[in-house]
Design a protein around this motif. Structure first.
Motif, PDB file in Angstrom:
ATOM      1  N   PRO A   1       0.819  -1.233   0.000  1.00 45.45           N
ATOM      2  CA  PRO A   1       0.000   0.000   0.000  1.00 45.45           C
ATOM      3  C   PRO A   1       0.844   1.272   0.000  1.00 45.45           C
ATOM      4  O   PRO A   1       0.539   2.227  -0.713  1.00 45.45           O
ATOM      5  N   GLN A   2       1.915   1.279   0.785  1.00 44.01           N
ATOM      6  CA  GLN A   2       2.765   2.468   0.820  1.00 44.01           C
ATOM      7  C   GLN A   2       3.464   2.688  -0.514  1.00 44.01           C
ATOM      8  O   GLN A   2       3.572   3.816  -0.991  1.00 44.01           O
TER       9      GLN A   2
ATOM     10  N   TYR B   1       0.969   4.253  -2.915  1.00 45.05           N
ATOM     11  CA  TYR B   1       0.768   5.701  -2.747  1.00 45.05           C
ATOM     12  C   TYR B   1       1.946   6.488  -3.318  1.00 45.05           C
ATOM     13  O   TYR B   1       1.779   7.532  -3.928  1.00 45.05           O
TER      14      TYR B   1
ATOM     15  N   ALA C   1      -1.032  12.347  -0.674  1.00 41.47           N
ATOM     16  CA  ALA C   1       0.137  12.995  -0.044  1.00 41.47           C
ATOM     17  C   ALA C   1       0.082  12.909   1.479  1.00 41.47           C
ATOM     18  O   ALA C   1       1.120  12.747   2.126  1.00 41.47           O
ATOM     19  N   ILE C   2      -1.123  12.976   2.052  1.00 43.98           N
ATOM     20  CA  ILE C   2      -1.193  12.924   3.517  1.00 43.98           C
ATOM     21  C   ILE C   2      -0.934  11.524   4.048  1.00 43.98           C
ATOM     22  O   ILE C   2      -0.746  11.326   5.235  1.00 43.98           O
ATOM     23  N   ARG C   3      -0.916  10.563   3.155  1.00 39.38           N
ATOM     24  CA  ARG C   3      -0.663   9.176   3.607  1.00 39.38           C
ATOM     25  C   ARG C   3       0.763   8.746   3.329  1.00 39.38           C
ATOM     26  O   ARG C   3       1.053   7.549   3.230  1.00 39.38           O
ATOM     27  N   ARG C   4       1.649   9.683   3.117  1.00 33.40           N
ATOM     28  CA  ARG C   4       3.027   9.289   2.818  1.00 33.40           C
ATOM     29  C   ARG C   4       3.972   9.696   3.928  1.00 33.40           C
ATOM     30  O   ARG C   4       3.662  10.542   4.728  1.00 33.40           O
TER      31      ARG C   4
ATOM     32  N   PRO D   1       2.503   5.189   7.638  1.00 32.62           N
ATOM     33  CA  PRO D   1       2.014   6.495   7.176  1.00 32.62           C
ATOM     34  C   PRO D   1       0.732   6.413   6.353  1.00 32.62           C
ATOM     35  O   PRO D   1       0.036   7.416   6.212  1.00 32.62           O
ATOM     36  N   HIS D   2       0.421   5.226   5.829  1.00 32.16           N
ATOM     37  CA  HIS D   2      -0.766   5.109   4.980  1.00 32.16           C
ATOM     38  C   HIS D   2      -2.018   4.814   5.791  1.00 32.16           C
ATOM     39  O   HIS D   2      -3.103   4.699   5.228  1.00 32.16           O
TER      40      HIS D   2
ATOM     41  N   TYR E   1      -3.605  11.373   9.941  1.00 26.73           N
ATOM     42  CA  TYR E   1      -2.523  10.509   9.486  1.00 26.73           C
ATOM     43  C   TYR E   1      -1.216  10.921  10.160  1.00 26.73           C
ATOM     44  O   TYR E   1      -1.050  12.085  10.538  1.00 26.73           O
TER      45      TYR E   1
ATOM     46  N   SER F   1       1.587  11.796   9.213  1.00 26.40           N
ATOM     47  CA  SER F   1       2.364  12.915   8.673  1.00 26.40           C
ATOM     48  C   SER F   1       2.040  14.231   9.362  1.00 26.40           C
ATOM     49  O   SER F   1       2.837  15.162   9.327  1.00 26.40           O
TER      50      SER F   1
END
Lengths: 217, 259
Positions: free
Chosen positions: A138-139, A142, A214-217, B105-106, B148, B150
């Motif tokens: 998943p990462q 993204y 972007a917020i999940r990275r 982070p995801h 999240y 971040s």
């Protein structure tokens, strides 16, 4: 020379069909090449060389030869022995072609996920495969979105190459309309604008998805 | 198969580890009783992090035995998938907290905490959510459940990481320099969480550079250097009147650098 766009209007329903075919092929190829690329990347990175060698060779073949040649080979070359419907050849050919490119992106983004992520997952009690499935892939996905989007935008334009094996997508159908109306300039201008609009839409969509990712990275 | 007594939670017997030609653990013996807290200090490269990672098998040891609550962690007799199944099960009983947090982070803060209980224990979404919120509450971050990683500060990330480790209801918590990567003003909030665990008698092994914290919170302190335990004692004695010259030198240098 004077322009006459009235044949374009007359044949617009035909062009609409072409747009529909192009978008449908694009969607199928996108799904196939993204999921397939992910699988190819994982197999390439996480299996022994002897296991993934045939796959890498296959990918290498698709990356080092022109798409048009691949389509001719699959359709006319293989067609000496087995006649596969053009649409199947087109979708598979384009799908494998972009699967190879997407796999390359996924290989890079999977490698870029830090070993700390792997260790954190394993330390919770997740196994190797579960860690790949829940954490690493998943990462990597993204992180791959910007480049994947670019690839898919290029891919949609490459669908026009399928006209060479007789698939009735946008370019093919406009060729047909031109052969009837003898108005090539007007039709080419029109489909250029259509491609431009498809591109703008895709880029807008890509930017939206990128912001969300972007917020999940 | 085990010499561990009822009270022993973690036990190491003659643990050796080498990286190539470099022997980083030269036969470590260690015992942590249930509910006790041991701090391990020492210069970088002393093997203290490797020791902690070995307990979790993030580093596979070359010799010796490691026991968790009487069950052997390292199992040279098990290979491949059999060992993976064994170690996955063992690891569910140990919470590990890393220097660089390693939050996923995801996933949202809450999902970070609930992923393991949901997928590994088959907890249903509602119970997992309740558990996750309870743990986030306890590290003071219930209001951050939906965001999240971040958008969290380092101290907040580490507190979520502690909640994530606690979600599997571990028998022991391993802290690998949990505050070393934090800005000084963020260290205290993480220390507070660790202290609250200590008050609840969680068994803990803490590798740290925070001498004052180690002295304050632990029942036993060890000084490691060059892959051996140079000296161990109660924290008061180890920090105020160390027997060994190496310990004295280390503490003097460390206090000078912190002054």
């Amino acid at each position: 020379m004077e322009f006459d766009f009235s044949p374009v209007i007359t044949y617009f329903p035909t062009l609409i069909k072409g747009i529909g075919a192009t978008l449908l092929i694009g969607l199928v190829v996108a799904i196939m090449s993204i999921i397939g690329g992910q699988i190819v990347a994982v197999i390439t990175l996480y299996t022994k060389k002897t296991v993934n060698w045939p796959l890498r060779f296959f990918i290498w073949l698709f990356m080092t030869t022109p798409l048009l040649l691949q389509l001719y080979f699959l359709y006319f070359g293989m067609g000496q022995w087995i006649l596969i419907p053009a649409i199947v050849v087109g979708v598979l050919g384009l799908g494998f072609h972009y699967m190879a490119y997407n796999a390359d992106i996924f290989i890079a983004t999977i490698k870029s996920v830090s070993s700390g992520q792997y260790e954190a997952s394993r330390s919770l009690g997740f196994g190797h495969l579960a860690t790949l499935f829940y954490i690493i892939i998943p990462q990597a996905f993204y992180r791959a979105i910007p480049q994947l989007g670019n690839n898919m935008i290029i891919m949609v334009k490459d669908i026009s190459v399928l006209s060479a094996i007789g698939i009735a997508e946008l370019v093919y159908l406009s060729q047909y309309a031109i052969s009837v109306t003898f108005r090539p300039f007007e039709f080419y201008i029109t489909i250029a604008v259509i491609y431009y609009l498809i591109n703008v839409l895709m880029e807008t969509g890509q930017a939206w998805v990128e912001r969300r990712a972007a917020i999940r990275r | 198969m085990t010499q561990a007594t009822d009270t022993s939670m973690v036990e190491l017997q003659g643990v050796k580890k080498r990286f190539g030609d470099l022997e980083v653990l030269k036969g470590i013996d260690l015992r942590v009783d249930r509910g006790k807290i041991i701090s391990i200090i020492g210069p970088s490269g002393s093997g203290k992090s490797t020791l902690l990672r070995s307990i979790n098998n993030l580093e596979a040891i070359d010799d010796g035995r490691i026991l968790l609550d009487g069950v052997q962690v390292n199992r040279p007799d098990l290979k491949g998938l059999a060992f993976e199944r064994h170690i996955n099960h063992i690891r569910q009983n140990m919470g590990m907290v890393f220097q660089h947090f390693n939050l996923f982070p995801h996933l949202s803060t809450l999902e970070n905490v609930t992923l393991a209980p949901r997928k590994l224990k088959g907890m249903d979404a509602k119970s997992a959510r309740e558990l996750g919120m309870e743990l986030l509450e306890r590290v003071g971050l219930a209001d951050k459940a939906a965001v999240y990683p971040s958008s969290l500060s380092g101290g907040q990330k580490q507190r979520v990481a502690i909640a994530r480790a606690l979600a599997m209801r571990p028998k022991v918590m391993l802290f690998d320099e949990a505050t070393s990567a934090l800005d000084p003003e963020l260290v205290e909030e993480v220390n507070q969480v660790m202290k609250s665990l200590a008050e609840e008698h969680m068994t803990m092994l803490i590798v740290t550079h925070e001498m004052a914290f180690a002295r304050d919170v632990s029942d036993w302190a060890m000084f490691m250097d060059g892959g051996v335990v140079v000296e161990e004692n109660t924290p008061d004695d180890l920090f105020t009147q160390p027997d060994q010259e190496r310990t004295r030198n280390f503490l003097r240098k460390h206090l000078a650098s912190q002054a």
